[in-house]
Design an enzyme around this catalytic site. Sequence first.
Site, mmCIF file in Angstrom:
data_model
loop_
_atom_site.group_PDB
_atom_site.id
_atom_site.type_symbol
_atom_site.label_atom_id
_atom_site.label_comp_id
_atom_site.label_asym_id
_atom_site.label_seq_id
_atom_site.Cartn_x
_atom_site.Cartn_y
_atom_site.Cartn_z
ATOM 1 N N GLY A 15 -7.561 -25.172 29.326
ATOM 2 C CA GLY A 15 -6.600 -24.594 28.376
ATOM 3 C C GLY A 15 -5.260 -24.340 29.042
ATOM 4 N NE ARG A 76 -11.344 -26.865 27.687
ATOM 5 C CZ ARG A 76 -10.533 -26.277 26.809
ATOM 6 N NH1 ARG A 76 -10.148 -26.894 25.729
ATOM 7 N NH2 ARG A 76 -10.109 -25.042 27.028
ATOM 8 C CG ASP A 107 -14.104 -19.605 37.008
ATOM 9 O OD1 ASP A 107 -13.396 -19.525 38.035
ATOM 10 O OD2 ASP A 107 -14.680 -18.628 36.493
ATOM 11 C CB THR A 129 -7.194 -19.084 32.298
ATOM 12 O OG1 THR A 129 -7.776 -18.573 31.086
ATOM 13 C CG2 THR A 129 -7.705 -18.236 33.447
ATOM 14 C CG ASP A 131 -9.544 -16.653 28.234
ATOM 15 O OD1 ASP A 131 -8.796 -16.298 27.316
ATOM 16 O OD2 ASP A 131 -10.367 -17.585 28.124
ATOM 17 C CG ASP A 133 -11.964 -16.129 32.147
ATOM 18 O OD1 ASP A 133 -10.966 -16.649 32.684
ATOM 19 O OD2 ASP A 133 -12.728 -16.755 31.396
ATOM 20 N NE ARG A 175 -14.716 -21.004 22.849
ATOM 21 C CZ ARG A 175 -14.282 -22.227 23.174
ATOM 22 N NH1 ARG A 175 -14.826 -22.880 24.155
ATOM 23 N NH2 ARG A 175 -13.293 -22.773 22.496
HETATM 24 P P1 ADP Z 1 -11.122 -24.249 32.617
HETATM 25 O O1 ADP Z 1 -10.615 -24.906 33.840
HETATM 26 O O2 ADP Z 1 -10.033 -23.590 31.828
HETATM 27 O O3 ADP Z 1 -12.289 -23.326 32.907
HETATM 28 P P2 ADP Z 1 -12.969 -26.225 31.489
HETATM 29 O O4 ADP Z 1 -14.192 -25.433 31.793
HETATM 30 O O5 ADP Z 1 -12.860 -26.876 30.161
HETATM 31 O O6 ADP Z 1 -11.623 -25.380 31.609
HETATM 32 O O7 ADP Z 1 -12.856 -27.334 32.639
HETATM 33 C C1 ADP Z 1 -11.754 -28.238 32.680
HETATM 34 C C2 ADP Z 1 -12.235 -29.574 33.187
HETATM 35 O O8 ADP Z 1 -12.722 -29.437 34.534
HETATM 36 C C3 ADP Z 1 -13.404 -30.187 32.437
HETATM 37 O O9 ADP Z 1 -13.011 -30.872 31.276
HETATM 38 C C4 ADP Z 1 -13.958 -31.154 33.462
HETATM 39 O O10 ADP Z 1 -13.200 -32.332 33.523
HETATM 40 C C5 ADP Z 1 -13.759 -30.376 34.764
HETATM 41 N N1 ADP Z 1 -14.995 -29.673 35.121
HETATM 42 C C6 ADP Z 1 -15.491 -28.531 34.604
HETATM 43 N N2 ADP Z 1 -16.673 -28.199 35.166
HETATM 44 C C7 ADP Z 1 -16.953 -29.176 36.065
HETATM 45 C C8 ADP Z 1 -18.021 -29.417 36.963
HETATM 46 N N3 ADP Z 1 -19.061 -28.585 37.056
HETATM 47 N N4 ADP Z 1 -17.958 -30.538 37.730
HETATM 48 C C9 ADP Z 1 -16.909 -31.365 37.644
HETATM 49 N N5 ADP Z 1 -15.864 -31.189 36.811
HETATM 50 C C10 ADP Z 1 -15.876 -30.113 36.035
HETATM 51 O O1 F6P Z 2 -7.374 -20.601 27.315
HETATM 52 C C1 F6P Z 2 -8.587 -19.929 27.177
HETATM 53 C C2 F6P Z 2 -9.030 -19.981 25.770
HETATM 54 O O2 F6P Z 2 -7.950 -19.551 25.036
HETATM 55 C C3 F6P Z 2 -10.244 -19.176 25.362
HETATM 56 O O3 F6P Z 2 -10.002 -17.835 25.133
HETATM 57 C C4 F6P Z 2 -10.702 -19.925 24.141
HETATM 58 O O4 F6P Z 2 -12.042 -19.714 23.899
HETATM 59 C C5 F6P Z 2 -10.403 -21.330 24.483
HETATM 60 O O5 F6P Z 2 -9.322 -21.299 25.383
HETATM 61 C C6 F6P Z 2 -10.111 -22.194 23.325
HETATM 62 O O6 F6P Z 2 -9.494 -23.377 23.730
HETATM 63 P P1 F6P Z 2 -9.361 -24.676 22.844
HETATM 64 O O7 F6P Z 2 -9.117 -24.236 21.463
HETATM 65 O O8 F6P Z 2 -8.215 -25.390 23.461
HETATM 66 O O9 F6P Z 2 -10.646 -25.419 23.002
#
Ligand code: ADP
Ligand code: F6P
Length: 324
Positions: A15, A76, A107, A129, A131, A133, A175
Site C-alpha cells: 500500500g 502487490r 512487513d 505504511t 498503519d 503496524d 485491516r
Molecule cells: P506490505 O508490504 O504493505 O505489508 P504486502 O503484504 O501486500 O504489503 O506485500 C507486498 C508484496 O511483497 C507482495 O505483493 C509480494 O510481492 C511481496 N511479499 C509479501 N510477502 C512475501 C513473502 N513471504 N515472500 C516473498 N515476497 C513477499
Molecule cells: O496501507 C495499509 C492499508 O491501508 C490497510 O489499512 C488496508 O487494509 C489496506 O491497506 C487496503 O489496501 P488496498 O485497498 O490497497 O488493498
Amino acid sequence: MAPKINTIGVLTSGGDAPGMNAAIRAVVRRAISQGMQVKGIYQGYSRLLNEEITDLNARSVSDTIAKGGTILYTARCHEFRSEEGQKAAAEICRKHGIEGLVVIGGDGSFAGARKLAEQGICTIGVPGTIDLDIACTEYTIGFDTAVNTAMDAIDKVRDTSTSHERCSIIEVMGRNAGYIALWCGIANGAEDVLLPETYDYDEQQLITNIINNRKRGKKHHIIVNAEGIGHSSSMARRIEAATGVETRATILGHMQRGGSPTCRDRVYGSMMGAYAADLLAEGKSNRVVGFYHGDYVDFDIQEALEMQKELPDYMVRVSKALSI
Ligand code: ADP
Ligand code: F6P
C-alpha cells in the site's frame, strides 16, 4: 570513503503512503552524494520482474517531496512470492548492475526483501505504511498524514452528526491494526473506538452506551471503527433499529492514503531513506531501518519480522476514560 557497492535500486511496494516520495528522494540524493548510482524500479516487485527500470539522478526527484503517493508507483506481486520469481528478480538486478536495493513498504515487502538478500542482492527495508503496524519501529512513514486526514474528516462528520443528533460510525483504515482508530478516537473525542487488536467487539455494549449517552445529554455519538472490525453500514442499520437513534456510516477509505505529506512524514521519510542509502554504502544487507527510542537504527529483517507490536494499553484505557 568509497562506497562498498556502486549501483543501487529503489522501489515502493504494498500500500502507498504519504512520505514515500521523500524517502525515494533521500535514497537517490544520499546515494549520489556517497558516490553510488541509483536506478528506480516501477511498481514494486511486479515491474522488477518486467525489467521496468530507469536511471535516477538528483533532478529526477526534484519537486517530489510535497507530493502524495509514490512517483515509482506500487503494487502487490503474486509471482514474486515463489522462489522461481525471487531468483528471476535477483538475475534481473544483476543484469542491470543493481547490487543493492532499498524496499520501501510494509512487513510483506520486507519478507520479499529478505528473499532477495538470500539470492545475493543487498537489501534494506524502509517502513512505509499508514498503519503504524511494523514492530521494529516506533514510526512508519505515512501515519501522521493519514491520521490527520482522518481526524479532519471525522471533525466534519461530527458537526453534522451533532446538528442532527445522530450516531455516526466512521470507518478508518487498518485491516489488522487499530493505530489510526485509536489516535482518532482520542483526537476526535469519540464515544467509542473499535480496535481489531482487542477482540472485544460487543454490539450490545455499544447500544447501551448510545442510550446512556442520550440520557446524559450528549447530542452525538461518534464511533470510530477500524476497518478490520466489520461492515460499518450493516452495523449502523442494526444500531439504529436497536436504539431508535438515527445512525449513519461513513467509510473514509483510500482518501486516508493520499495527500501531501505532513512535515513529520517528509522528515522521517528523508531520514529513513538516507539511512538506508548509508547502510548500502557500507555494504550492509538484510536490514530494516527503524526509529527506536529516539534514534534511527536498523535490525536484521528476520528479527524485525519476528518482533511483536501491541497497541499501547494505557492509550486504550485513556481513550475510554475520556469518552464519558
Ligand atoms: P506490505 O508490504 O504493505 O505489508 P504486502 O503484504 O501486500 O504489503 O506485500 C507486498 C508484496 O511483497 C507482495 O505483493 C509480494 O510481492 C511481496 N511479499 C509479501 N510477502 C512475501 C513473502 N513471504 N515472500 C516473498 N515476497 C513477499
Ligand atoms: O496501507 C495499509 C492499508 O491501508 C490497510 O489499512 C488496508 O487494509 C489496506 O491497506 C487496503 O489496501 P488496498 O485497498 O490497497 O488493498
